[in-house]
Design a protein around this motif. Structure first.
Motif, mmCIF file in Angstrom:
data_model
loop_
_atom_site.group_PDB
_atom_site.id
_atom_site.type_symbol
_atom_site.label_atom_id
_atom_site.label_comp_id
_atom_site.label_asym_id
_atom_site.label_seq_id
_atom_site.Cartn_x
_atom_site.Cartn_y
_atom_site.Cartn_z
ATOM 1 N N ALA A 144 0.826 -1.222 0.000
ATOM 2 C CA ALA A 144 0.000 0.000 0.000
ATOM 3 C C ALA A 144 0.856 1.265 0.000
ATOM 4 N N GLY A 145 2.168 1.092 0.089
ATOM 5 C CA GLY A 145 3.054 2.256 -0.040
ATOM 6 C C GLY A 145 3.564 2.819 1.278
ATOM 7 N N ALA A 146 3.485 2.028 2.348
ATOM 8 C CA ALA A 146 4.016 2.514 3.634
ATOM 9 C C ALA A 146 5.525 2.711 3.531
ATOM 10 N N ASP A 147 6.034 3.633 4.354
ATOM 11 C CA ASP A 147 7.488 3.870 4.403
ATOM 12 C C ASP A 147 8.148 3.065 5.505
ATOM 13 N N TYR A 148 7.367 2.631 6.472
ATOM 14 C CA TYR A 148 7.894 1.674 7.455
ATOM 15 C C TYR A 148 6.738 0.852 8.002
ATOM 16 N N VAL A 149 7.088 -0.316 8.524
ATOM 17 C CA VAL A 149 6.096 -1.145 9.210
ATOM 18 C C VAL A 149 6.526 -1.261 10.673
ATOM 19 N N ALA A 150 5.545 -1.330 11.566
ATOM 20 C CA ALA A 150 5.860 -1.429 12.996
ATOM 21 C C ALA A 150 5.345 -2.759 13.544
ATOM 22 N N PHE A 151 6.230 -3.482 14.218
ATOM 23 C CA PHE A 151 5.871 -4.756 14.839
ATOM 24 C C PHE A 151 5.897 -4.616 16.359
ATOM 25 N N GLY A 152 4.957 -5.250 17.044
ATOM 26 C CA GLY A 152 4.957 -5.229 18.500
ATOM 27 C C GLY A 152 3.727 -5.939 19.033
ATOM 28 N N ALA A 153 3.597 -6.081 20.297
ATOM 29 C CA ALA A 153 4.521 -5.573 21.290
ATOM 30 C C ALA A 153 5.574 -6.645 21.589
#
Ligand SMILES: Cc1ncc(COP(=O)(O)OP(=O)(O)O)c(N)n1
Ligand SMILES: Cc1nc(C(=O)O)sc1CCOP(=O)(O)O
Ligand SMILES: [Mg+2]
Length: 230
Positions: A144-153
Motif C-alpha cells: 500500500a506504499g508505507a514507508d515503514y512497518v511497525a511490529f509489536g509488542a
C-alpha cells in the motif's frame, strides 16, 4: 577432468559490492510522546534531545480528541523537531498530519489506509503502519506504499493495552526479505533492546522507558544511545 575450484569462487569485489547493497543503516531511536502533555512539554523534550540522537518523534496524545488543541500543543514541538533534525510524526490522524505539515503519520489498523494517506499527504511524507505480529499485514502495508512497518509488542508494556505479542524472529524474517524499514515497539528499555537490534530492527520506538526513567529522559536517551552504538 579436474575442476579448478578457484574458478568457481565469486570475485571478492563482486561479493563485497553485493554485501554493501544489502547493508541497512544502523538501528535508530524513535521517541514517542507521553500520552498526555502540557504546554511546557517542549522544554522537557528539548532536554531529552540533549541526551543523544533521536531519529523521529511521534506526537501520540491519546486523551485529546480535539485537533485544534493538539495543533496548538504541536506547534512549538514541531519547530523544536525541525531545529534538531528530528522527523515529526503525527499519530492516528491523516487530517492532522496534513494540517500541521508533519514529516509523517503513523496509522494503526483502524486509523485509515496508507493509500489514502499517500493521496492526501503526497510522496515525501513518511507513512508508518502498525502490523502487530503479522507478516501478512506488513506485506499489505508495504504494497500500500508505507514507508515503514511497525511490529509489536515485543515486551510487556503499561503504556498501551496490547493484544499482540511479536517474536524476535519476525524482525529477522522481515529484514532478510524486504528493504522497507521496520520499527520494533512495546516495552523496550536499554536493557532489553540488544536482541531487537541484533535481530535487525531499523528503529526502536520507545515511550515509557524514556519518560518514566527516574534519572530523567536525557539519561534514558543516553542509555539507549550507548546500546545502539554497541
Ligand atoms: C511506531 C508505532 N508503532 C505502533 C504504534 C501503535 O499504533 P496503534 O496500533 O494505532 O495504537 P495507538 O498508538 O494509536 O494507540 C504507534 N503508535 N507507533
Ligand atoms: C503505542 C504502542 N503500540 C504498541 C504496539 O504493540 O503496537 S506497544 C505501544 C506502547 C509503546 O510504549 P512503551 O515504549 O512505553 O512500551
Ligand atoms: Mg493509532
Amino acid at each position: 577432468m579436474e575442476i579448478d575450484e578457484s574458478e568457481l569462487k565469486l570475485d571478492p569485489g563482486f561479493a563485497a559490492r553485493f554485501e554493501d547493497d544489502r547493508r541497512r543503516p544502523p538501528c535508530q531511536l524513535y521517541l514517542i510522546s507521553p500520552p498526555a502533555i502540557t504546554t511546557d512539554f517542549v522544554d522537557t523534550l528539548a532536554a531529552a534531545f540533549d541526551g543523544g540522537p533521536v531519529a523521529a518523534f511521534q506526537l501520540r496524545l491519546k486523551g485529546l480528541i480535539d485537533d485544534h488543541a493538539i495543533a496548538k500543543l504541536a506547534e512549538p514541538i514541531q519547530k523544536l523537531c525541525a531545529d534538531r533534525d528530528v522527523a515529526f510524526i503525527v499519530n492516528d490522524s491523516i487530517g492532522l498530519a496534513k494540517r500541521l505539515g508533519a514529516d509523517g503519520v503513523h496509522l494503526g489498523q483502524e486509523d485509515g489506509d496508507a493509500r489514502e494517506a499517500r493521496d492526501v499527504l503526497g510522496p515525501s511524507v513518511q507513512i508508518g503502519v502498525t502490523c502487530h505480529d503479522s507478516r501478512h499485514l506488513a506485506m499489505e502495508a508495504g504494497e500500500a506504499g508505507a514507508d515503514y512497518v511497525a511490529f509489536g509488542a515485543f515486551y510487556p508494556t503499561t503504556t498501551k493495552e496490547t493484544k499482540h505479542q511479536a517474536e524476535l524472529s519476525l524482525l529477522g524474517w522481515w529484514t532478510t526479505l524486504f528493504e522497507l524499514p521496520c520499527v520494533a515497539i512495546g516495552g523496550i528499555t536499554p536493557q532489553n533492546a540488544p536482541p531487537l537490534i541484533a535481530a535487525g530492527a531499523d528503529f526502536l520506538a520507545v515511550c515509557g522507558a524514556v519518560w518514566n526513567d527516574p534519572a530523567g529522559p536525557a539519561a534514558a536517551i543516553a542509555a539507549f544511545d550507548a546500546v545502539l552504538k554497541g
